[in-house]
Design a protein around this motif. Structure first.
Motif, PDB file in Angstrom:
ATOM      1  N   VAL A 186      -7.321  14.030 -49.291  1.00 29.93           N
ATOM      2  CA  VAL A 186      -7.880  13.372 -50.466  1.00 29.93           C
ATOM      3  C   VAL A 186      -9.403  13.361 -50.364  1.00 29.93           C
ATOM      4  O   VAL A 186      -9.951  12.947 -49.342  1.00 29.93           O
ATOM      5  N   PRO A 187     -10.099  13.805 -51.405  1.00 31.21           N
ATOM      6  CA  PRO A 187     -11.566  13.835 -51.362  1.00 31.21           C
ATOM      7  C   PRO A 187     -12.176  12.464 -51.095  1.00 31.21           C
ATOM      8  O   PRO A 187     -11.645  11.431 -51.530  1.00 31.21           O
ATOM      9  N   ASN A 188     -13.275  12.456 -50.344  1.00 29.81           N
ATOM     10  CA  ASN A 188     -14.038  11.234 -50.063  1.00 29.81           C
ATOM     11  C   ASN A 188     -13.193  10.131 -49.432  1.00 29.81           C
ATOM     12  O   ASN A 188     -13.350   8.943 -49.741  1.00 29.81           O
ATOM     13  N   SER A 189     -12.284  10.556 -48.573  1.00 27.20           N
ATOM     14  CA  SER A 189     -11.449   9.590 -47.858  1.00 27.20           C
ATOM     15  C   SER A 189     -10.995  10.206 -46.546  1.00 27.20           C
ATOM     16  O   SER A 189     -11.278  11.362 -46.261  1.00 27.20           O
ATOM     17  N   LYS A 190     -10.285   9.440 -45.754  1.00 25.24           N
ATOM     18  CA  LYS A 190      -9.712   9.934 -44.505  1.00 25.24           C
ATOM     19  C   LYS A 190      -8.216  10.163 -44.633  1.00 25.24           C
ATOM     20  O   LYS A 190      -7.514  10.300 -43.622  1.00 25.24           O
ATOM     21  N   ILE A 191      -7.736  10.235 -45.866  1.00 26.87           N
ATOM     22  CA  ILE A 191      -6.297  10.318 -46.103  1.00 26.87           C
ATOM     23  C   ILE A 191      -5.845  11.762 -46.244  1.00 26.87           C
ATOM     24  O   ILE A 191      -6.420  12.546 -46.996  1.00 26.87           O
ATOM     25  N   GLY A 192      -4.808  12.111 -45.490  1.00 26.93           N
ATOM     26  CA  GLY A 192      -4.175  13.408 -45.612  1.00 26.93           C
ATOM     27  C   GLY A 192      -2.699  13.233 -45.873  1.00 26.93           C
ATOM     28  O   GLY A 192      -2.133  12.155 -45.648  1.00 26.93           O
ATOM     29  N   MET A 193      -2.045  14.280 -46.361  1.00 27.26           N
ATOM     30  CA  MET A 193      -0.603  14.231 -46.598  1.00 27.26           C
ATOM     31  C   MET A 193       0.011  15.565 -46.243  1.00 27.26           C
ATOM     32  O   MET A 193      -0.544  16.625 -46.548  1.00 27.26           O
ATOM     33  N   VAL A 194       1.160  15.526 -45.592  1.00 24.97           N
ATOM     34  CA  VAL A 194       1.910  16.736 -45.298  1.00 24.97           C
ATOM     35  C   VAL A 194       3.371  16.499 -45.657  1.00 24.97           C
ATOM     36  O   VAL A 194       3.904  15.402 -45.434  1.00 24.97           O
ATOM     37  N   THR A 195       4.016  17.500 -46.262  1.00 18.49           N
ATOM     38  CA  THR A 195       5.429  17.382 -46.598  1.00 18.49           C
ATOM     39  C   THR A 195       6.277  17.860 -45.429  1.00 18.49           C
ATOM     40  O   THR A 195       5.886  18.738 -44.675  1.00 18.49           O
ATOM     41  N   SER A 196       7.453  17.264 -45.293  1.00 18.15           N
ATOM     42  CA  SER A 196       8.346  17.600 -44.189  1.00 18.15           C
ATOM     43  C   SER A 196       9.787  17.545 -44.660  1.00 18.15           C
ATOM     44  O   SER A 196      10.241  16.514 -45.168  1.00 18.15           O
ATOM     45  N   THR A 197      10.502  18.653 -44.497  1.00 23.57           N
ATOM     46  CA  THR A 197      11.908  18.646 -44.892  1.00 23.57           C
ATOM     47  C   THR A 197      12.758  17.840 -43.928  1.00 23.57           C
ATOM     48  O   THR A 197      13.836  17.364 -44.291  1.00 23.57           O
TER      49      THR A 197
END
Length: 330
Positions: free
Chosen positions: A84-95
């Motif tokens: 996410v721009p201008n943040s420390k947040i990331g996301m990854v999808t996992s089956t």
């Protein structure tokens, strides 16, 4: 001028052969990594890091230094990773988890696990609404996640096997529907499909990219790349590509799309400055089917591995120690 453009557009609709033109590009570097499979490659929101989704988590490459972190995030069977721009947040999808893992982009520490569907696959961020999106490749539907609240806030009902997505920055997201040969156009704020774009003679569209002119470039399993106008759905070009495509990589600075194909180890370059057209094919390596581009240099990063001959009734297995990320550039 109008007549010449119409004539050129008509020619672009004719099936084009692969062009062995010299683009001045070749494999300039090979970055080794741990054994294991891979899926989508995404660029971080700040444009500094390449994010490679692996079978055991997220691998990163610092584009300035070339430093590799083989396991920023530990997770099983990951597919799409975004930050996410201008943040420390990331996301990854996992089956394996059946959803999305939100993580600290600096440390890789997982903060929240959110169930989203049967087979979470591609991931995207919509800057207009500030929402994270997860495409379901089995059960259908697009999960909408609020990264600040760290929770699921809605789902857009989309029937079919969903693949890659492209956002326009204005609140619309375009999603390939693999089993229907079409693109679903979604209003994220309204949480609904507003229309669909049929991709004629396009089997199992996987990769998808949106150009700054508003062209959608879709990679089809039957060795075609379809370029359509996002606004009207009009077909602009039908371009021959290699076998087993799985991504479309768009370089906005150079206004060029790349389609890597793992079946023949090729990277087809498509010029999108005017009437979309194939301008060359760069030899890569069999198995290199996804990737992303460094906007600063124009270098294309493609995960790959060498494979042993397949045994009867089985898929080819990667040779131990052969995984690497190819860097294709000038």
């Amino acid at each position: 001028m109008r007549l010449r453009l119409l004539a050129a557009a008509a020619m672009a609709l004719v099936a084009l052969p692969a062009i062995a033109a010299d683009l001045g590009m070749t494999i300039t570097k090979r970055i080794p990594g741990p054994d294991g499979g891979w899926d989508y490659v995404n660029l971080s929101a700040d444009g500094r890091t390449m994010l490679v989704s692996r079978t055991d988590g997220v691998m990163t490459i610092d584009l300035a230094s070339g430093a590799v972190n083989p396991h920023l995030v530990a997770a099983a069977r990951t597919h799409g990773t975004v930050t996410v721009p201008n943040s420390k947040i990331g996301m990854v999808t996992s089956t394996t988890t059946g959803g999305a893992l939100l993580f600290d982009a600096a440390t890789g520490a997982v903060t929240t696990t959110i169930k989203t569907g049967t087979k979470p696959d591609a991931a995207a961020y919509d800057p207009a609404t500030g929402m994270l999106l997860v495409m379901d490749n089995a059960g259908g539907g697009v999960a909408v996640i609020d990264p600040k609240a760290q929770k699921l806030v809605g789902t857009v009902a989309v029937a079919g096997a969903l693949e890659s997505a492209a956002v326009d920055g204005k609140g619309s997201v375009y999603v390939n529907v693999e089993d229907k040969g079409e693109i679903a156009v979604i209003d994220v704020a309204a949480r609904k499909i507003v229309r669909t774009i049929k991709l004629a003679d396009c089997e199992e569209p996987g990769g998808l990219a949106l150009t700054k002119q508003g062209y959608l470039v879709a990679a089809c399993a039957n060795s075609r790349a379809k370029v359509v106008e996002a606004k009207s759905g009009k077909l602009l070009a039908d371009i021959a590509i290699g076998s087993r495509p799985d991504a479309v990589i768009y370089d906005a600075g150079r206004d060029r799309a790349y389609v890597p194909t793992g079946g023949d180890g090729a990277l087809t370059a498509i010029d999108t400055t005017g009437v979309p057209r194939a301008i060359g094919v760069v030899p890569t390596q069999k198995g290199s089917r996804t990737g992303a581009v460094d906007p600063a240099t124009g270098n294309v990063y493609l995960p790959a591995a060498r494979f042993a001959p397949a045994e009867a009734g089985q898929r080819p297995k990667a040779i131990p120690g052969s995984f690497e990320v190819l860097v294709v550039g000038h």
